[in-house]
Scaffold this active site. Sequence first.
Site, PDB file in Angstrom:
ATOM      1  N   LYS A   1       0.848  -1.204   0.000  1.00 32.84           N
ATOM      2  CA  LYS A   1       0.000   0.000   0.000  1.00 32.84           C
ATOM      3  C   LYS A   1       0.880   1.249   0.000  1.00 32.84           C
ATOM      4  O   LYS A   1       0.633   2.197  -0.750  1.00 32.84           O
ATOM      5  CB  LYS A   1      -0.921  -0.002   1.237  1.00 32.84           C
ATOM      6  CG  LYS A   1      -2.058  -1.025   1.136  1.00 32.84           C
ATOM      7  CD  LYS A   1      -2.797  -1.214   2.456  1.00 32.84           C
ATOM      8  CE  LYS A   1      -3.781  -2.384   2.355  1.00 32.84           C
ATOM      9  NZ  LYS A   1      -4.412  -2.726   3.636  1.00 32.84           N
TER      10      LYS A   1
ATOM     11  N   GLN B   1      -4.128  -1.482   9.988  1.00 33.46           N
ATOM     12  CA  GLN B   1      -4.113  -2.819   9.387  1.00 33.46           C
ATOM     13  C   GLN B   1      -4.660  -3.851  10.380  1.00 33.46           C
ATOM     14  O   GLN B   1      -4.218  -3.914  11.524  1.00 33.46           O
ATOM     15  CB  GLN B   1      -2.673  -3.175   8.967  1.00 33.46           C
ATOM     16  CG  GLN B   1      -2.540  -4.484   8.229  1.00 33.46           C
ATOM     17  CD  GLN B   1      -3.223  -4.481   6.848  1.00 33.46           C
ATOM     18  OE1 GLN B   1      -3.162  -3.507   6.115  1.00 33.46           O
ATOM     19  NE2 GLN B   1      -3.876  -5.572   6.499  1.00 33.46           N
TER      20      GLN B   1
ATOM     21  N   ASP C   1     -10.517   3.276   4.685  1.00 32.35           N
ATOM     22  CA  ASP C   1     -10.829   1.844   4.567  1.00 32.35           C
ATOM     23  C   ASP C   1     -12.343   1.616   4.540  1.00 32.35           C
ATOM     24  O   ASP C   1     -12.802   0.519   4.221  1.00 32.35           O
ATOM     25  CB  ASP C   1     -10.237   1.076   5.760  1.00 32.35           C
ATOM     26  CG  ASP C   1      -9.039   0.218   5.365  1.00 32.35           C
ATOM     27  OD1 ASP C   1      -8.894  -0.063   4.167  1.00 32.35           O
ATOM     28  OD2 ASP C   1      -8.275  -0.172   6.261  1.00 32.35           O
TER      29      ASP C   1
END
Length: 290
Positions: free
Chosen positions: A52, A96, A119
């Site tokens: 990412k 994460q 997200d």
Amino acid sequence: MTLLDGLATSRQIKSEIAQSVESIVQSGGRPPHLAAVLVGDDGASLTYVTSKVKSCEEVGFRSTLIRKEASTSEAELLDLIAQLNANEELDGYIVQLPLPKHVDEKKVLLAIDPRKDVDGFHPENVGRMVLGLPCYLPATPGGIMELLRRYHVPTEGRHCVVIGRSHIVGLPMSILMQRNTSPGNCTVTITHSKTKGLDELCRQADIIVAALGRPEFLKGDMVKEGAVVIDVGITRVPDATKKSGFRLLGDVEFSSVSPKCSFITPVPGGVGPMTIVTLLQNTLQARLEK
Ligand code: NAD
């Protein structure tokens, strides 16, 4: 059979994002800035976060990787989240998952400012998605919708079976596929580990989204002729012939399923790259909304 090439599509989208970044910078603005928080040293999580961050560099974003030890307390993490929320120079960030067991994941997700939740996991963004309001779409389902859109895969009136009901893939995917949008307008069946007669349901499906995390679960005899198959699964299986010591397998047995499909995503190179690119699109959106 048409291969839904997520890698090529993601490259195209990245070049479009890079152009947008260039015009922001040319008009005197600062580039979008994404941060990623990684707690602990899980190998797969590190791989995802690193790619990412690398993708941010490719499109001209600023990126910050914040690594914390697995022993980091929930309070420390919430303190970090508060700092990220307050940072004016940061457009969006991700935490994460999974987090270590002693940290309440829900508490952390709720603490993220929904305007920086690129997200799309915060309940405010999930609620807005359900109601069809502007929001950050969760990256994996958002990426799949973009892939379907760019390949003009027909979805209206089709029966879509989603395998898996996780909050990050299966559930939002089922919501997006039934919305009155294009792609969308499907009749959706959402299935899970307690579903009875899954094989038969799959055989009735025009579109199957496999997101259960069991390698090569979906076999050729579970798919009807002409189906569209989206393989979300990524499982590392040991492979001594590989330098890394593992290879990646999807939830679909490609050799038996692909000959029956009108469209199918490969693993790797299908849904994975589209997931990352959606995160970039969300971050660009966050920057433009400032
Ligand atoms: P999860 O473990 O949170 O959820 C799995 C779901 O599958 C559950 O809802 C469960 O009920 C269902 N399930 C399990 N066994 C089943 C069975 N036999 N029949 C029907 N349903 C069953 O997983 P997740 O986070 O949604 O991820 C699923 C897979 O997708 C994993 O392999 C993961 O690595 C992968 N993934 C890939 C991407 C990507 O970018 N490509 C992103 C996220 C997740």
